[in-house]
Design a protein around this motif. Structure first.
Motif, PDB file in Angstrom:
ATOM      1  N   SER A  41      10.053  39.266  -1.188  1.00  0.00           N
ATOM      2  CA  SER A  41       9.165  39.166  -0.032  1.00  0.00           C
ATOM      3  C   SER A  41       9.987  39.021   1.243  1.00  0.00           C
ATOM      4  CB  SER A  41       8.215  37.975  -0.174  1.00  0.00           C
ATOM      5  OG  SER A  41       7.415  38.112  -1.327  1.00  0.00           O
ATOM      6  N   ARG A  42       9.335  39.317   2.360  1.00  0.00           N
ATOM      7  CA  ARG A  42      10.018  39.292   3.650  1.00  0.00           C
ATOM      8  C   ARG A  42       9.191  38.495   4.650  1.00  0.00           C
ATOM      9  NH1 ARG A  42      11.976  44.837   6.784  1.00  0.00           N
ATOM     10  NH2 ARG A  42      13.513  43.880   8.201  1.00  0.00           N
ATOM     11  N   SER A  43       9.856  37.714   5.487  1.00  0.00           N
ATOM     12  CA  SER A  43       9.135  36.958   6.503  1.00  0.00           C
ATOM     13  C   SER A  43       8.754  37.857   7.669  1.00  0.00           C
ATOM     14  CB  SER A  43       9.970  35.761   6.974  1.00  0.00           C
ATOM     15  OG  SER A  43      11.126  36.188   7.666  1.00  0.00           O
ATOM     16  N   SER A  44       8.019  37.298   8.620  1.00  0.00           N
ATOM     17  CA  SER A  44       7.289  38.118   9.585  1.00  0.00           C
ATOM     18  C   SER A  44       7.982  38.285  10.930  1.00  0.00           C
ATOM     19  CB  SER A  44       5.914  37.489   9.831  1.00  0.00           C
ATOM     20  OG  SER A  44       6.052  36.167  10.337  1.00  0.00           O
ATOM     21  N   ILE A  70      18.119  34.363  -1.053  1.00  0.00           N
ATOM     22  CA  ILE A  70      17.634  34.655   0.285  1.00  0.00           C
ATOM     23  C   ILE A  70      18.724  35.430   1.030  1.00  0.00           C
ATOM     24  CG2 ILE A  70      16.634  33.686   2.402  1.00  0.00           C
ATOM     25  CD1 ILE A  70      17.253  31.369  -0.510  1.00  0.00           C
ATOM     26  N   MET A  71      18.306  36.412   1.815  1.00  0.00           N
ATOM     27  CA  MET A  71      19.242  37.167   2.649  1.00  0.00           C
ATOM     28  C   MET A  71      18.621  37.394   4.019  1.00  0.00           C
ATOM     29  SD  MET A  71      20.685  40.118   0.057  1.00  0.00           S
ATOM     30  CE  MET A  71      21.001  39.764  -1.684  1.00  0.00           C
ATOM     31  N   PRO A  72      19.423  37.309   5.087  1.00  0.00           N
ATOM     32  CA  PRO A  72      18.907  37.706   6.402  1.00  0.00           C
ATOM     33  C   PRO A  72      18.634  39.203   6.406  1.00  0.00           C
ATOM     34  CG  PRO A  72      20.999  36.508   6.577  1.00  0.00           C
ATOM     35  CD  PRO A  72      20.818  36.880   5.145  1.00  0.00           C
ATOM     36  N   SER A  73      17.487  39.592   6.993  1.00  0.00           N
ATOM     37  CA  SER A  73      17.124  41.015   7.052  1.00  0.00           C
ATOM     38  C   SER A  73      16.777  41.391   8.488  1.00  0.00           C
ATOM     39  CB  SER A  73      15.950  41.305   6.111  1.00  0.00           C
ATOM     40  OG  SER A  73      14.859  40.439   6.361  1.00  0.00           O
ATOM     41  N   PRO A  93       6.972  44.249   7.659  1.00  0.00           N
ATOM     42  CA  PRO A  93       7.923  43.746   6.653  1.00  0.00           C
ATOM     43  C   PRO A  93       8.226  44.737   5.544  1.00  0.00           C
ATOM     44  CG  PRO A  93       5.819  42.605   6.497  1.00  0.00           C
ATOM     45  CD  PRO A  93       5.785  43.394   7.765  1.00  0.00           C
ATOM     46  N   ALA A  94       7.314  45.672   5.269  1.00  0.00           N
ATOM     47  CA  ALA A  94       7.526  46.603   4.166  1.00  0.00           C
ATOM     48  C   ALA A  94       8.454  47.744   4.517  1.00  0.00           C
ATOM     49  CB  ALA A  94       6.182  47.163   3.694  1.00  0.00           C
ATOM     50  N   TYR A  95       8.406  48.240   5.750  1.00  0.00           N
ATOM     51  CA  TYR A  95       9.166  49.456   6.031  1.00  0.00           C
ATOM     52  C   TYR A  95      10.112  49.393   7.224  1.00  0.00           C
ATOM     53  CZ  TYR A  95       5.090  50.444   9.089  1.00  0.00           C
ATOM     54  OH  TYR A  95       4.082  50.375  10.007  1.00  0.00           O
ATOM     55  N   THR A  96      10.109  48.326   8.002  1.00  0.00           N
ATOM     56  CA  THR A  96      11.103  48.224   9.069  1.00  0.00           C
ATOM     57  C   THR A  96      12.478  48.005   8.446  1.00  0.00           C
ATOM     58  OG1 THR A  96       9.497  47.314  10.625  1.00  0.00           O
ATOM     59  CG2 THR A  96      11.829  46.937  11.096  1.00  0.00           C
ATOM     60  N   PRO A  97      13.440  48.890   8.710  1.00  0.00           N
ATOM     61  CA  PRO A  97      14.763  48.730   8.097  1.00  0.00           C
ATOM     62  C   PRO A  97      15.546  47.587   8.724  1.00  0.00           C
ATOM     63  CG  PRO A  97      14.778  50.582   9.610  1.00  0.00           C
ATOM     64  CD  PRO A  97      13.356  50.105   9.543  1.00  0.00           C
ATOM     65  N   VAL A  98      16.498  47.072   7.972  1.00  0.00           N
ATOM     66  CA  VAL A  98      17.406  46.067   8.528  1.00  0.00           C
ATOM     67  C   VAL A  98      18.453  46.776   9.387  1.00  0.00           C
ATOM     68  CG1 VAL A  98      17.034  44.529   6.578  1.00  0.00           C
ATOM     69  CG2 VAL A  98      18.985  46.080   6.555  1.00  0.00           C
ATOM     70  N   ARG A  99      19.086  46.011  10.254  1.00  0.00           N
ATOM     71  CA  ARG A  99      20.095  46.581  11.148  1.00  0.00           C
ATOM     72  C   ARG A  99      21.367  45.742  11.085  1.00  0.00           C
ATOM     73  NH1 ARG A  99      21.656  45.865  16.700  1.00  0.00           N
ATOM     74  NH2 ARG A  99      22.458  47.807  17.597  1.00  0.00           N
ATOM     75  N   GLY A 100      22.448  46.390  10.696  1.00  0.00           N
ATOM     76  CA  GLY A 100      23.747  45.750  10.729  1.00  0.00           C
ATOM     77  C   GLY A 100      23.952  44.650   9.717  1.00  0.00           C
ATOM     78  N   ARG A 127      15.762  44.265  -0.366  1.00  0.00           N
ATOM     79  CA  ARG A 127      14.399  44.110   0.164  1.00  0.00           C
ATOM     80  C   ARG A 127      13.394  45.026  -0.546  1.00  0.00           C
ATOM     81  NH1 ARG A 127      12.151  47.489   3.945  1.00  0.00           N
ATOM     82  NH2 ARG A 127      13.436  49.216   4.705  1.00  0.00           N
ATOM     83  N   HIS A 128      13.873  46.059  -1.246  1.00  0.00           N
ATOM     84  CA  HIS A 128      12.987  46.964  -1.987  1.00  0.00           C
ATOM     85  C   HIS A 128      12.774  46.526  -3.440  1.00  0.00           C
ATOM     86  CE1 HIS A 128      12.712  49.994   1.174  1.00  0.00           C
ATOM     87  NE2 HIS A 128      14.009  49.906   1.343  1.00  0.00           N
ATOM     88  N   PHE A 129      13.483  45.497  -3.902  1.00  0.00           N
ATOM     89  CA  PHE A 129      13.362  45.065  -5.297  1.00  0.00           C
ATOM     90  C   PHE A 129      11.978  44.465  -5.569  1.00  0.00           C
ATOM     91  CE2 PHE A 129      17.545  45.989  -6.486  1.00  0.00           C
ATOM     92  CZ  PHE A 129      17.833  45.518  -7.767  1.00  0.00           C
ATOM     93  N   PRO A 130      11.497  44.594  -6.815  1.00  0.00           N
ATOM     94  CA  PRO A 130      10.230  43.952  -7.181  1.00  0.00           C
ATOM     95  C   PRO A 130      10.275  42.446  -6.939  1.00  0.00           C
ATOM     96  CG  PRO A 130      10.949  45.466  -8.900  1.00  0.00           C
ATOM     97  CD  PRO A 130      12.087  45.350  -7.930  1.00  0.00           C
ATOM     98  N   ASP A 131       9.174  41.906  -6.482  1.00  0.00           N
ATOM     99  CA  ASP A 131       8.996  40.462  -6.273  1.00  0.00           C
ATOM    100  C   ASP A 131       9.851  39.899  -5.138  1.00  0.00           C
ATOM    101  OD1 ASP A 131       7.162  40.324  -8.419  1.00  0.00           O
ATOM    102  OD2 ASP A 131       8.812  40.184  -9.846  1.00  0.00           O
TER     103      ASP A 131
END
Length: 248
Positions: free
Chosen positions: A106-109, A48-51, A84-91, A100-104
């Motif tokens: 997922s990102r929370s909302s 898990i990583m903060p995004s 979740p699919a295309y909003t970039p992370v910041r900092g 976040r682009h790797f297969p399988d």
């Protein structure tokens, strides 16, 4: 990679905070780091990583740089909604943005405080992430606490330690503020107000130093990066007690 020497084993639920540049030259860069983590943790565990995308916020709060007040409403009306699919992370660093682009994965909302995850427990951790109090009891952090997860720092310090935020919600009478972000609701973009805490990140380095004096923290190197591995639950409990005492 030196992950196993640090104590990372298959089946762990592991919250990763990282700095790619701290590793020194790495063949394959962020991709190699992510693949190494996956190889060690395996699909029996969860990475898990903060995004976070905290730039999706009210322009009245912006300071670096601030924007003129006469722009505020136009920005609120036109800022693209979180997706979740295309909003970039910041900092958060390059490793998270690649992960976040790797297969399988997922990102929370949550529009500001989302998390990305891969592995066995990703759905348990990411689903039902509340807009209100986005790092509190209805967040991935609380699920990680219940799963007795560990935290891995790769070349970063306690000022980045997201799990300390969960402790803030568990202190008596934290300060509540109103924030806002553009989200999709019933298939329409809306500018949504929500409640959040007035976070106290400025304490996190001090809490971290005290935590290392009181609780087990494995210290080692991953590449050239000073790295740490510790219990998320122990860190949250310690920070809760520290902040309660500090604010009493």
């Amino acid at each position: 990679m030196d992950l196993e020497a640090l104590g990372i084993t298959p089946g762990m639920n592991i919250l990763v905070h990282s700095s790619l540049s701290s590793l020194g030259w790495t063949n394959g860069g962020a991709i190699s780091v992510i693949q190494a983590l996956m190889d060690v943790v395996t699909k029996d565990g969860t990475i898990i990583m903060p995004s976070q995308s905290t730039d999706l916020s009210d322009p009245s709060e912006w300071q670096y740089p601030p924007v003129p007040e006469e722009w505020w409403q136009e920005i609120r009306d036109t800022m693209p909604a979180f997706h979740p699919a295309y909003t970039p992370v910041r900092g958060m660093g390059k490793i998270v943005e690649v992960f976040r682009h790797f297969p399988d994965v997922s990102r929370s909302s949550h529009p500001a405080y989302s998390f990305v995850a891969w592995g066995k427990n990703k759905s348990v951790i990411l689903t039902e992430h509340s807009l209100t109090f986005g790092l509190g009891e209805q967040s991935p952090l609380a699920r990680l606490y219940e799963l007795d997860a560990v935290v891995l720092f790769i070349g970063v310090g306690y000022n980045t330690n997201t799990c300390f935020h969960l402790a803030e919600y568990r202190t008596p009478s934290p300060t509540v503020i109103t924030k806002a972000a553009p989200i999709m609701e019933n298939n329409e973009r809306v500018w949504k107000l929500y409640q959040e805490l007035d976070f106290q990140e400025y304490h996190f380095d001090e809490i971290g130093r005290a935590f290392e004096q009181a609780c087990p923290v494995v210290l080692g190197n991953i590449g050239s990066a000073t790295s740490r591995l510790f219990s998320l639950k122990e860190a949250v409990d310690f920070a809760q007690n520290w902040l309660t005492t500090k604010n009493s």
